[in-house]
Design an enzyme around this catalytic site. Structure first.
Site, short mmCIF file in Angstrom:
data_model
loop_
_atom_site.label_atom_id
_atom_site.label_comp_id
_atom_site.label_asym_id
_atom_site.label_seq_id
_atom_site.Cartn_x
_atom_site.Cartn_y
_atom_site.Cartn_z
N ILE A 6 0.83 -1.21 0.00
CA ILE A 6 0.00 0.00 0.00
C ILE A 6 0.86 1.26 0.00
O ILE A 6 0.50 2.27 -0.62
CB ILE A 6 -0.99 0.01 1.19
CG1 ILE A 6 -1.97 1.18 1.05
CG2 ILE A 6 -0.28 0.07 2.52
CD1 ILE A 6 -2.75 1.20 -0.24
N GLU A 23 -6.58 -1.94 6.03
CA GLU A 23 -6.42 -2.66 7.29
C GLU A 23 -5.24 -3.62 7.21
O GLU A 23 -4.78 -3.96 6.13
CB GLU A 23 -7.69 -3.43 7.66
CG GLU A 23 -8.37 -4.17 6.51
CD GLU A 23 -7.54 -5.26 5.85
OE1 GLU A 23 -6.86 -6.00 6.59
OE2 GLU A 23 -7.56 -5.40 4.62
N GLY A 67 -5.79 -6.52 0.20
CA GLY A 67 -6.12 -5.72 1.38
C GLY A 67 -5.23 -4.50 1.50
O GLY A 67 -4.69 -3.99 0.51
N GLU A 68 -5.09 -4.01 2.72
CA GLU A 68 -4.24 -2.86 3.07
C GLU A 68 -4.78 -1.53 2.54
O GLU A 68 -4.21 -0.48 2.81
CB GLU A 68 -2.79 -3.04 2.58
CG GLU A 68 -2.08 -4.25 3.14
CD GLU A 68 -0.63 -4.33 2.67
OE1 GLU A 68 -0.08 -3.31 2.18
OE2 GLU A 68 -0.04 -5.43 2.77
N GLY A 69 -5.85 -1.55 1.74
CA GLY A 69 -6.31 -0.33 1.05
C GLY A 69 -5.88 -0.29 -0.39
O GLY A 69 -6.05 0.73 -1.07
#
Length: 386
Positions: free
Chosen positions: A112, A191, A349-351
């Site tokens: 990210i 997240e 994930g992670e944005g």
């Protein structure tokens, strides 16, 4: 048998603080949706030819109450926390990975972080509940909002006390307030937390009253044996707290706001996580401070669904980035009536999906603001028949 929780005085005070925020939520301006639609129709191209992107800009106009929405200053907030349910062997990785990835985010080497640099987006990383006493991450730039050293194992006890759950939500709300004050105009939700596809699946199965198998995927990569174990753990958690009982299902769908809110908060504190609670607060904060909040993958999506149950107006401020390959993703988007524009079987994930959408929004903004209009090139506009 399910029963709504009895509240301590501290929990009552925190719930009142939450209501003070949520009571200010108002719907977006429908007149600006029409204004943006007319703007799109004036551009020299076939009507509706940019599909969902045109609808996104209509929503942005309604949120900002402006024909030309300002999307120039973007930020992705990443909520990091460990999940005690990992002790049940439902993940391929152990909790040390959460701390390691949070550090990598802070120094700019995680997925990210690299993506944010490429799309000119700010990145904020929060320690909501990493299970570590390591303080080096704060000097690297991770923001210390730790409320617990990881959640509890929800098969043994509730994942979080109710007051901690509300504090995590309030952290998310206040984060949006601070970003608004710092001129951020679009927020993405990310997240990091080993085990959080288990908590998100447990929340989904209970909230939507669906079979656990229907909403549970392999997360970061499980073989058939571990997937079966993950499903069994979630079933046990849902039964332990009575989330199949009629009273619970009636409560989360109640027209009585106080009953519905308390039941959803109880669900979140029982089988949820600190990361999901904080992201839920970010979605609610978007409504309060009138900023669009971009949904990332399934963890973020579940938080969006929780925010919707807490206040249905929240969905008017949500933008879907991509369709996660986790099985519950399409179910939640159908419930929210949101259409993700990226379908690439993502599960990072992670944005990361938010960052990808940011780049697409910038391209569409160029068309929205710089493309020739029919009047410029002196040809007749397309007529709308449907």
């Amino acid at each position: 048998m399910y029963r709504l929780p009895d509240l301590t005085e501290i929990q009552k005070d925190l719930l009142l603080e939450f209501y003070k925020f949520s009571d200010t939520i108002a719907p977006t301006s429908k007149s600006y949706i029409q204004l943006s639609k007319r703007h799109w129709d004036s551009i020299a191209k076939p009507l509706d030819s940019l599909g969902e992107f045109e609808k996104i800009f209509q929503k942005l106009s309604a949120i900002y109450e402006s024909e030309i929405p300002d999307i120039s200053n973007k930020c992705i907030t990443v909520m990091c926390a460990d999940n005690g349910i990992v002790k049940e062997g439902i993940s391929q990785s152990n909790k040390d990975v959460t701390l390691a990835v949070a550090k990598s985010m802070a120094i700019g080497t995680s997925s990210i972080a690299v993506l944010c640099k490429s799309v000119n987006s700010k990145l904020m990383v929060f320690d909501m509940g990493i299970d570590s006493f390591d303080t080096e991450i704060y000097s690297l730039g991770v923001l210390n909002h730790k409320l617990m050293h990881g959640s509890n194992n929800f098969l043994k006890e509730k994942a979080m006390p109710l007051d901690i759950t509300i504090r995590a939500i309030l952290t998310g709300i206040n984060t949006v307030k601070e970003l608004k004050e710092n001129k951020v105009t679009v927020i993405g939700t990310g997240e990091m937390g080993i085990g959080n596809t288990t908590t998100s699946s447990a929340l989904s199965a209970a909230m939507l009253n669906l079979p656990v198998e229907t909403v549970t995927g392999r997360g970061a990569g499980l073989d058939d044996t571990k997937l079966k174990k993950k499903i069994n753990v979630i079933y046990k958690g849902i039964e332990k707290y009575g989330f199949r009982d009629k009273l619970f299902l009636d409560s989360i769908n109640s027209d009585d706001t106080k009953v519905r809110v308390l039941a959803i908060l109880d669900l979140l504190s029982s089988v949820g996580g600190l990361d999901i609670a904080a992201i839920t607060g970010v979605f609610i904060g978007g409504c309060i401070y009138k900023l669009p909040i971009v949904i990332d993958g399934v963890i973020s999506e579940v938080a969006a669904a929780l925010a919707y149950f807490l206040n249905p107006l929240c969905k008017e401020y949500m933008i879907a980035s991509h369709l996660s390959r986790e099985p519950v993703a399409s179910i939640i988007f159908d419930m929210l009536k949101l259409n993700p524009v990226i379908d690439a079987s993502l599960a990072l994930g992670e944005g990361s999906g938010c960052a990808m959408l940011f780049s697409l929004l910038d391209m569409i903004f160029e068309i929205y603001t710089k493309n020739a209009c029919f009047s410029d090139i002196k040809i007749e506009k397309y007529k709308r028949f449907v």
